[in-house]
Design a protein around this motif. Sequence first.
Motif, PDB file in Angstrom:
ATOM      1  N   VAL A  64     -41.268 -14.732   0.900  1.00  0.00           N
ATOM      2  CA  VAL A  64     -41.770 -14.248   2.356  1.00  0.00           C
ATOM      3  C   VAL A  64     -40.504 -14.786   3.230  1.00  0.00           C
ATOM      4  CG1 VAL A  64     -43.077 -14.960   4.484  1.00  0.00           C
ATOM      5  CG2 VAL A  64     -44.281 -14.322   2.171  1.00  0.00           C
ATOM      6  N   ARG A  65     -40.025 -16.153   2.988  1.00  0.00           N
ATOM      7  CA  ARG A  65     -38.726 -16.608   3.756  1.00  0.00           C
ATOM      8  C   ARG A  65     -37.608 -15.472   3.597  1.00  0.00           C
ATOM      9  NH1 ARG A  65     -38.254 -22.887   1.938  1.00  0.00           N
ATOM     10  NH2 ARG A  65     -39.314 -21.941   0.436  1.00  0.00           N
ATOM     11  N   LEU A  66     -37.419 -15.410   2.321  1.00  0.00           N
ATOM     12  CA  LEU A  66     -36.240 -14.401   1.875  1.00  0.00           C
ATOM     13  C   LEU A  66     -36.321 -13.131   2.597  1.00  0.00           C
ATOM     14  CD1 LEU A  66     -35.473 -15.382  -1.813  1.00  0.00           C
ATOM     15  CD2 LEU A  66     -33.891 -15.730   0.226  1.00  0.00           C
ATOM     16  N   TYR A  67     -37.697 -12.557   2.652  1.00  0.00           N
ATOM     17  CA  TYR A  67     -37.737 -11.005   3.287  1.00  0.00           C
ATOM     18  C   TYR A  67     -37.551 -11.343   4.874  1.00  0.00           C
ATOM     19  CZ  TYR A  67     -40.297  -7.195   5.180  1.00  0.00           C
ATOM     20  OH  TYR A  67     -40.492  -6.222   5.891  1.00  0.00           O
ATOM     21  N   ARG A  68     -38.138 -12.442   5.347  1.00  0.00           N
ATOM     22  CA  ARG A  68     -37.968 -12.687   7.064  1.00  0.00           C
ATOM     23  C   ARG A  68     -36.283 -12.544   7.242  1.00  0.00           C
ATOM     24  NH1 ARG A  68     -42.408 -17.055   7.501  1.00  0.00           N
ATOM     25  NH2 ARG A  68     -44.147 -15.743   7.649  1.00  0.00           N
ATOM     26  N   TYR A  69     -35.752 -13.445   6.347  1.00  0.00           N
ATOM     27  CA  TYR A  69     -34.420 -13.546   6.746  1.00  0.00           C
ATOM     28  C   TYR A  69     -33.482 -11.922   6.280  1.00  0.00           C
ATOM     29  CZ  TYR A  69     -29.189 -14.285   5.551  1.00  0.00           C
ATOM     30  OH  TYR A  69     -28.024 -14.180   5.719  1.00  0.00           O
ATOM     31  N   LEU A  70     -33.865 -11.354   5.215  1.00  0.00           N
ATOM     32  CA  LEU A  70     -33.145 -10.068   5.003  1.00  0.00           C
ATOM     33  C   LEU A  70     -33.577  -8.958   5.883  1.00  0.00           C
ATOM     34  CD1 LEU A  70     -33.323 -10.280   1.155  1.00  0.00           C
ATOM     35  CD2 LEU A  70     -31.328 -10.372   2.349  1.00  0.00           C
ATOM     36  N   LEU A  80     -35.279  -1.837   2.296  1.00  0.00           N
ATOM     37  CA  LEU A  80     -34.308  -2.386   1.672  1.00  0.00           C
ATOM     38  C   LEU A  80     -34.238  -3.928   1.743  1.00  0.00           C
ATOM     39  CD1 LEU A  80     -31.225  -2.142   0.977  1.00  0.00           C
ATOM     40  CD2 LEU A  80     -30.565  -2.152   3.116  1.00  0.00           C
ATOM     41  N   ALA A  81     -34.997  -4.561   2.524  1.00  0.00           N
ATOM     42  CA  ALA A  81     -35.277  -5.768   2.579  1.00  0.00           C
ATOM     43  C   ALA A  81     -36.097  -6.413   1.314  1.00  0.00           C
ATOM     44  CB  ALA A  81     -36.023  -6.413   3.934  1.00  0.00           C
ATOM     45  N   GLU A  82     -37.154  -5.590   1.241  1.00  0.00           N
ATOM     46  CA  GLU A  82     -37.999  -5.677   0.077  1.00  0.00           C
ATOM     47  C   GLU A  82     -37.212  -5.455  -1.330  1.00  0.00           C
ATOM     48  OE1 GLU A  82     -41.262  -2.784   0.439  1.00  0.00           O
ATOM     49  OE2 GLU A  82     -42.253  -4.126   2.146  1.00  0.00           O
ATOM     50  N   GLU A  83     -36.321  -4.433  -1.363  1.00  0.00           N
ATOM     51  CA  GLU A  83     -35.465  -4.315  -2.372  1.00  0.00           C
ATOM     52  C   GLU A  83     -34.506  -5.662  -2.599  1.00  0.00           C
ATOM     53  OE1 GLU A  83     -31.845  -1.324  -3.862  1.00  0.00           O
ATOM     54  OE2 GLU A  83     -33.578  -0.563  -2.383  1.00  0.00           O
ATOM     55  N   ASP A 100     -34.078  -8.025  -5.955  1.00  0.00           N
ATOM     56  CA  ASP A 100     -32.556  -8.258  -6.294  1.00  0.00           C
ATOM     57  C   ASP A 100     -32.101  -9.726  -6.624  1.00  0.00           C
ATOM     58  OD1 ASP A 100     -32.603  -5.424  -6.802  1.00  0.00           O
ATOM     59  OD2 ASP A 100     -30.977  -5.226  -5.107  1.00  0.00           O
ATOM     60  N   VAL A 101     -32.526 -10.523  -5.556  1.00  0.00           N
ATOM     61  CA  VAL A 101     -32.290 -12.016  -5.332  1.00  0.00           C
ATOM     62  C   VAL A 101     -32.986 -12.635  -6.351  1.00  0.00           C
ATOM     63  CG1 VAL A 101     -32.670 -14.064  -3.965  1.00  0.00           C
ATOM     64  CG2 VAL A 101     -31.616 -12.155  -3.055  1.00  0.00           C
ATOM     65  N   LYS A 159     -25.926 -10.455  -0.849  1.00  0.00           N
ATOM     66  CA  LYS A 159     -26.592  -9.072  -1.011  1.00  0.00           C
ATOM     67  C   LYS A 159     -26.867  -8.285   0.363  1.00  0.00           C
ATOM     68  CE  LYS A 159     -28.552  -9.551  -5.622  1.00  0.00           C
ATOM     69  NZ  LYS A 159     -27.782  -8.833  -6.083  1.00  0.00           N
ATOM     70  N   ALA A 160     -27.119  -9.257   1.527  1.00  0.00           N
ATOM     71  CA  ALA A 160     -27.393  -8.735   2.807  1.00  0.00           C
ATOM     72  C   ALA A 160     -25.865  -8.165   3.399  1.00  0.00           C
ATOM     73  CB  ALA A 160     -27.827  -9.658   3.873  1.00  0.00           C
ATOM     74  N   ILE A 161     -24.810  -9.005   3.027  1.00  0.00           N
ATOM     75  CA  ILE A 161     -23.447  -8.476   3.370  1.00  0.00           C
ATOM     76  C   ILE A 161     -23.072  -7.264   2.786  1.00  0.00           C
ATOM     77  CG2 ILE A 161     -21.152  -9.128   3.529  1.00  0.00           C
ATOM     78  CD1 ILE A 161     -22.607 -10.682   5.604  1.00  0.00           C
ATOM     79  N   ASP A 162     -23.142  -7.058   1.516  1.00  0.00           N
ATOM     80  CA  ASP A 162     -22.883  -5.959   0.792  1.00  0.00           C
ATOM     81  C   ASP A 162     -23.801  -4.755   1.382  1.00  0.00           C
ATOM     82  OD1 ASP A 162     -21.191  -7.335  -0.823  1.00  0.00           O
ATOM     83  OD2 ASP A 162     -22.541  -7.589  -2.443  1.00  0.00           O
ATOM     84  N   ALA A 163     -24.995  -4.841   1.712  1.00  0.00           N
ATOM     85  CA  ALA A 163     -25.805  -3.804   2.020  1.00  0.00           C
ATOM     86  C   ALA A 163     -25.301  -3.455   3.551  1.00  0.00           C
ATOM     87  CB  ALA A 163     -27.226  -4.296   2.052  1.00  0.00           C
ATOM     88  N   LEU A 164     -24.908  -4.112   4.370  1.00  0.00           N
ATOM     89  CA  LEU A 164     -24.518  -3.914   5.559  1.00  0.00           C
ATOM     90  C   LEU A 164     -23.208  -3.318   5.635  1.00  0.00           C
ATOM     91  CD1 LEU A 164     -25.366  -7.150   7.710  1.00  0.00           C
ATOM     92  CD2 LEU A 164     -26.367  -4.775   7.976  1.00  0.00           C
TER      93      LEU A 164
END
Length: 190
Positions: free
Chosen positions: A34-40, A49-52, A56-57, A85-90
Amino acid sequence: MEAQHSDEDSRFLIAQIARGDRVAFERLFRAFEVRLYRYLMAMLHARELAEELVNDVMVEVWRGAPKFRNESKPSTWLYGIAYHKAIDALRKRKPAAAELRTIAAVPDPRPNPEESAVATDLRSDLDAALRSLSPEHRAVVELALTQGYSYQQISEIAGCPVNTVKTRMFHARRHLREYFLRTGARGEAS
């Protein structure tokens, strides 16, 4: 419901995961999903994408657990993976105007329609301002403001010196201030 673990619990689970323990992996996943999802989600504004990326994390955690050296907190390690992973996706995606419309269309639970419209406009202005930042600057702002991480913790997550984090935050704030002045957006009013 989001499970909470102490650093010792998380360290133990990571050690068990390194030995191939799937139950420990599931417990760590539940503790952080949940915490990672909120951040992403705050970084990407894209539910799927956040769920994916949460998945991946956690795949990276499964593979990398034997390499975890306890040199940082487990949460710092996990957020570091999520950050990259977020930076790469962005970097890979171009902002879609439809996402801003979707965010702006989310109804405000307050009963006053005028206040609701103002809040929606402010959120839309803020989202647009954050999207105008580079991925690295945006990540620092999100980690500091929405996740509550210190500059030291962000430096560990991002894998850069604390002074780089401070510089990125300085430039992000300056950029946001200039953005609000240039566009006449209302975010600067608060």
